[in-house]
Design an enzyme around this catalytic site. Structure first.
Site, PDB file in Angstrom:
ATOM      1  N   ARG A  52       0.850  -1.201   0.000  1.00  0.00           N
ATOM      2  CA  ARG A  52       0.000   0.000   0.000  1.00  0.00           C
ATOM      3  C   ARG A  52       0.885   1.251   0.000  1.00  0.00           C
ATOM      4  O   ARG A  52       0.517   2.290  -0.525  1.00  0.00           O
ATOM      5  CB  ARG A  52      -0.949  -0.004   1.207  1.00  0.00           C
ATOM      6  CG  ARG A  52      -1.783   1.245   1.353  1.00  0.00           C
ATOM      7  CD  ARG A  52      -3.114   1.050   2.097  1.00  0.00           C
ATOM      8  NE  ARG A  52      -3.076   0.068   3.153  1.00  0.00           N
ATOM      9  CZ  ARG A  52      -2.519   0.253   4.370  1.00  0.00           C
ATOM     10  NH1 ARG A  52      -1.953   1.400   4.663  1.00  0.00           N
ATOM     11  NH2 ARG A  52      -2.554  -0.701   5.265  1.00  0.00           N
ATOM     12  N   TYR A 104     -16.001  18.300 -14.651  1.00  0.00           N
ATOM     13  CA  TYR A 104     -16.459  16.915 -14.768  1.00  0.00           C
ATOM     14  C   TYR A 104     -17.578  16.671 -13.754  1.00  0.00           C
ATOM     15  O   TYR A 104     -17.446  17.047 -12.576  1.00  0.00           O
ATOM     16  CB  TYR A 104     -15.263  15.998 -14.493  1.00  0.00           C
ATOM     17  CG  TYR A 104     -15.601  14.538 -14.564  1.00  0.00           C
ATOM     18  CD1 TYR A 104     -15.867  13.920 -15.781  1.00  0.00           C
ATOM     19  CD2 TYR A 104     -15.654  13.763 -13.415  1.00  0.00           C
ATOM     20  CE1 TYR A 104     -16.178  12.576 -15.844  1.00  0.00           C
ATOM     21  CE2 TYR A 104     -15.967  12.412 -13.474  1.00  0.00           C
ATOM     22  CZ  TYR A 104     -16.235  11.830 -14.687  1.00  0.00           C
ATOM     23  OH  TYR A 104     -16.540  10.499 -14.735  1.00  0.00           O
ATOM     24  N   ASP A 176      -7.169  20.135 -13.701  1.00  0.00           N
ATOM     25  CA  ASP A 176      -7.504  18.815 -14.240  1.00  0.00           C
ATOM     26  C   ASP A 176      -7.141  18.860 -15.728  1.00  0.00           C
ATOM     27  O   ASP A 176      -7.799  19.536 -16.518  1.00  0.00           O
ATOM     28  CB  ASP A 176      -9.006  18.559 -14.027  1.00  0.00           C
ATOM     29  CG  ASP A 176      -9.437  17.173 -14.523  1.00  0.00           C
ATOM     30  OD1 ASP A 176      -8.756  16.613 -15.403  1.00  0.00           O
ATOM     31  OD2 ASP A 176     -10.467  16.673 -14.041  1.00  0.00           O
ATOM     32  N   LYS A 201      -8.226   8.100 -19.276  1.00  0.00           N
ATOM     33  CA  LYS A 201      -8.517   8.663 -20.594  1.00  0.00           C
ATOM     34  C   LYS A 201      -7.271   8.632 -21.492  1.00  0.00           C
ATOM     35  O   LYS A 201      -6.785   7.568 -21.798  1.00  0.00           O
ATOM     36  CB  LYS A 201      -9.092  10.066 -20.414  1.00  0.00           C
ATOM     37  CG  LYS A 201     -10.143  10.176 -19.279  1.00  0.00           C
ATOM     38  CD  LYS A 201     -11.401   9.356 -19.513  1.00  0.00           C
ATOM     39  CE  LYS A 201     -12.298   9.214 -18.293  1.00  0.00           C
ATOM     40  NZ  LYS A 201     -12.652  10.431 -17.590  1.00  0.00           N
TER      41      LYS A 201
END
Ligand SMILES: *Cc1c(COP(=O)(O)O)cnc(C)c1O
Length: 385
Positions: A52, A104, A176, A201
């Site tokens: 982790r 978004y 972003d 994306k």
């Protein structure tokens, strides 16, 4: 000291963070499928304790993405939304965020439906007018978060102008950069403090894995987000880290083709009788075409168009043969979406009206198929309206 020139973008995309494996010479970074690491003695390890916290495949990816955006550290998460959630842990109850009003849909939903429960407050403004950002900043403001171009209206924000406003008031700016990728826009070079991506994306580019990243510029960011990865655990798996490393190697060639195809498709749509309006920063008619030329290294392949009604949009969608009606964007395949019922359904009719997202609006993520085939498909589907 270094007299040699920094290698170019495509070279860095292929090599940075990805030196051949030291023990075998393998030219690709292995997928380290391990949750833990053997320690040599109590208190002594080889730099890894538990997956982790660190994983060599993920570390390689973070180094690669950091290099491409020109930051000082990168931190990857299980999705774009997990990355934005991590970004907001920079704040504490009572802090305020100024956000683009056209972000978004999932970002606004996270802010309004989840994070307001923890005492954060959000103000949405049209950041395409930089002065609106200055007017919305209060003494409680810690962060300004923008997207440029916006989804799906392709409105731009002047990153440098907003960065100057933020820095004059001691506020940090996050951008972003999902819609353009670092190949076409580098917000840190323009003054941003943090860059965020849904790597799902263009960075991945093959529609086969989710992911998110924060690329930072300050040592305290690195400390915060490394700690957040460890504490909240929303990290990217080794397998998806590998897929992303593989995708990034071809980012430069893919983005060149996306950009070239985007320009051709936008010109075609502009001249088509069934298309009422085209939204694409590469068109001279776009109100911010000059800004696009100045702050971007190309126009990309995200295009929206107005077809006039839901019925017309649906006729078009049903007639597609090559383009795929689907959410998401940035894959090698042409993906077409209907924002009103897909990405922006949760915004509600009133919200959509304010953002000018009509029922006749379709968004095209132009893929890298042969552009003649894309144009032919869009053309035959438009003719059926
Ligand atoms: C898809 C997307 C996100 C969310 O990313 P996920 O990987 O789907 O969680 C955030 N911002 C933009 C601009 C996006 O397109």
């Amino acid at each position: 000291m270094e007299a040699t020139k920094k290698p170019g973008f495509a070279t860095r995309a292929i090599h940075d963070g990805q030196a051949p494996d030291q023990s075998t010479g393998a030219v690709n970074v292995p997928i380290y499928l391990t949750s833990t690491y053997q320690q040599e003695e109590i208190g002594k390890n080889k730099g890894h304790e538990y997956a982790r916290l660190t994983n060599p495949t993920r570390d390689a990816l973070e180094e690669s993405l950091c290099s491409l955006e020109g930051g000082t550290s990168a931190h990857v998460f299980g999705s774009g939304m997990a990355a934005i959630t991590a970004l907001c842990t920079m704040m504490k109850s009572g802090d305020h965020v100024v956000c683009s009003d056209n972000v978004y849909g999932g970002t606004g939903r996270l802010f309004d439906k989840v994070l307001t429960n923890y005492g954060l407050t959000f103000t949405y403004v049209d950041t395409s007018v930089a002065e609106n950002v200055a007017a919305a900043i209060t003494p409680a403001t810690k962060l300004v978060h923008i997207e440029t171009p916006t989804n799906p209206m392709m409105s731009l924000t002047d990153i440098g102008a907003v960065a100057r406003i933020c820095h004059a008031k001691g506020v940090e700016l996050s951008v972003d950069n999902t819609f353009l990728s670092p190949y076409l826009q580098q917000p840190i070079a323009l003054g941003a403090d943090i860059v965020m991506h849904s790597t799902t994306k263009f960075l991945n580019g093959h529609s086969d894995g989710l992911g998110g990243v924060l690329i930072c510029t300050k040592p305290e960011h690195a400390e915060t987000f490394r700690f957040v990865q460890k504490c909240t655990g929303g990290i990217l798996s080794p397998f998806e880290s590998y897929l992303l490393l593989r995708g990034v190697k071809t980012l430069a060639v893919r983005m060149k083709q996306h950009d070239a195809n985007g320009r051709v498709v936008a010109d075609f749509l502009k001249g088509h009788a069934k298309v009422q309006q085209v939204f694409y920063p590469g068109l001279v008619e776009h109100p911010q075409h000059e800004l696009a030329k100045r702050q971007q290294h190309g126009f990309g392949s995200m295009i929206s168009m107005e077809l006039g009604s839901l019925e017309k949009a649906n006729k078009f969608a049903k007639a597609l043969r090559l383009g795929l009606l689907a959410e998401s964007l940035g894959g090698v395949e042409t993906l077409i979406c209907h924002p009103a019922t897909m990405t922006h359904a949760a915004v509600g009719a009133e919200g959509r009206a304010r953002l000018r997202i009509t029922d006749g609006l379709m968004r095209v993520s132009v893929g890298i198929e042969d552009v003649e085939d894309i144009v032919a498909d869009l053309g035959q589907a438009l003719d059926k309206i």
